[in-house]
Design a protein around this motif. Sequence first.
Motif, PDB file in Angstrom:
ATOM      1  N   ALA A  14     -32.263  44.891  -7.094  1.00  0.00           N
ATOM      2  CA  ALA A  14     -32.254  43.286  -7.650  1.00  0.00           C
ATOM      3  C   ALA A  14     -30.598  43.156  -8.577  1.00  0.00           C
ATOM      4  N   GLY A  15     -29.624  43.722  -8.751  1.00  0.00           N
ATOM      5  CA  GLY A  15     -28.477  43.529  -9.227  1.00  0.00           C
ATOM      6  C   GLY A  15     -28.317  42.260 -10.516  1.00  0.00           C
ATOM      7  N   SER A  16     -29.492  42.865 -11.150  1.00  0.00           N
ATOM      8  CA  SER A  16     -29.821  42.397 -12.478  1.00  0.00           C
ATOM      9  C   SER A  16     -30.912  42.380 -13.338  1.00  0.00           C
ATOM     10  N   ILE A  17     -30.402  41.992 -14.577  1.00  0.00           N
ATOM     11  CA  ILE A  17     -31.503  43.225 -15.306  1.00  0.00           C
ATOM     12  C   ILE A  17     -32.514  42.217 -16.544  1.00  0.00           C
ATOM     13  N   GLN A  18     -33.177  42.602 -17.150  1.00  0.00           N
ATOM     14  CA  GLN A  18     -33.772  41.971 -18.180  1.00  0.00           C
ATOM     15  C   GLN A  18     -33.168  41.446 -19.266  1.00  0.00           C
ATOM     16  N   VAL A  30     -17.587  52.020 -14.702  1.00  0.00           N
ATOM     17  CA  VAL A  30     -17.045  50.293 -13.299  1.00  0.00           C
ATOM     18  C   VAL A  30     -18.084  49.555 -13.055  1.00  0.00           C
ATOM     19  N   GLN A  31     -19.251  49.264 -13.950  1.00  0.00           N
ATOM     20  CA  GLN A  31     -19.814  48.304 -13.381  1.00  0.00           C
ATOM     21  C   GLN A  31     -20.861  47.641 -14.812  1.00  0.00           C
ATOM     22  N   ALA A  32     -21.430  47.032 -14.976  1.00  0.00           N
ATOM     23  CA  ALA A  32     -21.723  46.837 -16.728  1.00  0.00           C
ATOM     24  C   ALA A  32     -22.563  45.186 -16.101  1.00  0.00           C
ATOM     25  N   SER A  33     -23.945  45.157 -16.941  1.00  0.00           N
ATOM     26  CA  SER A  33     -24.406  43.703 -17.327  1.00  0.00           C
ATOM     27  C   SER A  33     -23.812  43.042 -18.166  1.00  0.00           C
ATOM     28  N   PRO A  84     -19.148  43.672 -11.460  1.00  0.00           N
ATOM     29  CA  PRO A  84     -18.673  42.864 -10.411  1.00  0.00           C
ATOM     30  C   PRO A  84     -20.204  43.645  -9.949  1.00  0.00           C
ATOM     31  N   ARG A  85     -21.033  42.292  -9.260  1.00  0.00           N
ATOM     32  CA  ARG A  85     -22.002  42.461  -8.496  1.00  0.00           C
ATOM     33  C   ARG A  85     -22.657  43.306  -7.028  1.00  0.00           C
ATOM     34  N   LEU A  86     -21.451  43.807  -6.367  1.00  0.00           N
ATOM     35  CA  LEU A  86     -21.087  44.975  -6.263  1.00  0.00           C
ATOM     36  C   LEU A  86     -20.880  46.399  -6.343  1.00  0.00           C
ATOM     37  N   ARG A 115     -21.661  48.731  -2.504  1.00  0.00           N
ATOM     38  CA  ARG A 115     -23.308  47.742  -1.790  1.00  0.00           C
ATOM     39  C   ARG A 115     -23.762  48.072  -3.117  1.00  0.00           C
ATOM     40  N   ASP A 116     -24.755  47.525  -3.119  1.00  0.00           N
ATOM     41  CA  ASP A 116     -26.027  46.295  -4.411  1.00  0.00           C
ATOM     42  C   ASP A 116     -26.365  48.007  -5.276  1.00  0.00           C
ATOM     43  N   LEU A 117     -25.782  47.908  -5.995  1.00  0.00           N
ATOM     44  CA  LEU A 117     -26.810  49.612  -7.255  1.00  0.00           C
ATOM     45  C   LEU A 117     -28.353  49.350  -7.139  1.00  0.00           C
ATOM     46  N   ASP A 118     -28.513  51.059  -6.094  1.00  0.00           N
ATOM     47  CA  ASP A 118     -30.340  51.124  -6.530  1.00  0.00           C
ATOM     48  C   ASP A 118     -30.622  51.293  -7.981  1.00  0.00           C
ATOM     49  N   MET A 119     -31.308  50.570  -8.219  1.00  0.00           N
ATOM     50  CA  MET A 119     -32.154  50.571  -9.462  1.00  0.00           C
ATOM     51  C   MET A 119     -33.413  50.796  -9.066  1.00  0.00           C
TER      52      MET A 119
END
Length: 719
Positions: A26-30, A46-49, A229-231, A237-241
């Motif tokens: 999804a690359g995003s959260i609620q 290294v990655q955050a909403s 970042p997005r990836l 690659r996109d984070l497996d959520m």
Amino acid sequence: MQRALSTPAFGQADLSNCEREQIHLAGSIQPHGALLLLTGADFTIVQASSNASAVLGLTGSVLGRPLAQVSNGLADQLARYQRRSQHAAPFSIRCQIDESAVEVTALAHRPPEGGVVVEFEPVWPASESVSLLADAFDKIVACHNLGALCDETAKFFKQVAGYDRVMVYRFDEDGHGEVFSESREENLEAFLGNRYPASDIPQIARRLYIRNRVRILVDVAYDPVPLTPRLSPITGRDLDMSLCSLRSMSPIHIQYLKNMGVGATLVVSLVVGGKLWGLVACHHYDRRFVPFEVRSMCGMLAEAVATRIAALESFLQSQAELSVRRLEQRMIESISSEGDWKGALFDSARSLLQPAGASGAALLIDGQVQSTGEVPGTRELRELGRWLDSRPSTSVWATASLGLDAPQFAPLAQVASGLLAAPISSSPGEYLLWFRPERVRTITWGGNPFKPVVIGDDPRDLSPRRSFSQWHQLMEGASEPWTAADQAAARLISATVADFVLQFRSVQMLILQDQLDQVRRQVLVSDQPLMIADADGRVILRNEAFERLMPSNHIHLEWLDDLAEMFSGAAEARVRFADLVARGQTWRGEVFMNFDTAAAKALLIRADPVYASADRVRGFVILLNDNKEQKAAALARRRFQEGLVEQRYMAPGPLATVADLEYHNLLSSLVENAQLAALEITDRADVALIPEMLENVRISLSHAAELLKDLLFRRNKIG
């Protein structure tokens, strides 16, 4: 050249390809929480909403910080977590953000590509609803049918989670769903009994429902919060959520819920035997958030319910298997008393029909047809056997709409819309068949399943169907579908019958072989000269008396014509033998056999055909008698016949340290439920399935126990 199917990225799908939308990327959260991706020994972020700093009350960006600078207590907890074995589901930690003193619930898990994902949700007061679990577990164990179990489940979820509507949603063999039980506010329209097409839930979503068994959507009107970042820097690659509780929902699913007027959802999976059996779907008509503690309770209950469903289905299956074993015993007794097993299948229609839920059944074997209940005529049954021969071989073949699969059988709809067929041997046309009549009925769908796509003002604007008013479909030309349990029962019965067929034919072969050996010995030692030839006139046996009758220098006898050459008047003998072989014409008369002495010996000859059927000759029997020994020959024949007649008739772990009786009782209830399921499963006659089924029970118990540990840990911390 065939075009490859598209795999749309998250948010780029429409209804033409949503089945393959990568909803786990999804690359995003609620927005009701925040997410961090950590890596390295010091858990560097290294990655955050993009809302992480605001939710956690931090100044500046969180990227590049070690986790200890955000929450030292959480960093210590994660270090201990890293040393534990792999966990399929996230575990929860209640902690404090050092800089802001904000209290949060952290949910941590390890994604498959590495690192640690931590999700943060607001802390809510401890729920007293946990005290309801013990009562819920007791009621689950006390439910002895599926309807009562699902009704209790819907009531409990409604009571604990507080949603306006709770539905227990069951999938059928084709993937369509049915609202099997429902608990709702009185002012809401009833959905109970409504069916929804399989296309409403894409396969990729169904797979995620098995991996991540509790999913919450707080507000359908939310604005997604992107990851920065997005990836993922770990993979590029996109984070497996897949296991993320905060993961954004597919825009198509959001639109689907908006079209229904739903404001928030909680969906909990019911996984039975490793397969998605159904869902507990909670709908609210306004924004609604339930804390992780309540979701954990729902997850535990769902595991207990799934275990109970497995036990109930196993019990039903074991009842069918018991019926099959009783039928098998009657077949054994029938062989002992009547010399055949087929009568036992049809002496009681109930024993053959009930296990498969059929209205009629037929057995096709050895060119014969036997039946019970409501079945097509004998000619149609034989045609069905020939049609089944033309289909690929399978242990059980089932259809609820025979007339659609084979239009030539459409006129049989009143008795045979449903056909369940199983071969009982490798020979063509030998089957056990079960039948069900056409059932004209009305199916209620939650909206027209055949018009799922609506084109808006923009032709590219494809959205899910917007009408969920009840839509009624008249079903004709089809029977009640055969369930997996029906097919399993048919498979058991046909396997038993196939064993009897093979065993009975093997016994028959041994008996016939023994009789053949005995008769051969009797023929060989008979005092009456005898020769046997096959249907072509080839000699296959001569007894000792015949050999003694032959001249010492006689030629090798391979064909009946060779015997004719030993007679005076060989030409006439050849004609007689030709008539015998070609037309089955019997030969009676006197012949003279040439010996190596001057005198020819007078003999009586009797040559007869032996028929296998009215139009097929099996072979020929040639008898030679010395006239002087007619009486002895007659006696020998009588003895020979008497011999044939006579022969024919002879044929608890870490929880133990917690002084909290309530939680001990909850764990005991979980264990009791699993033990009861295990006992009922191991009572099955089908043991091949026992290891797998017991393993599924063990996994469910382990999952529920882990959730209970987290609840206990948090309860003790709060206390």
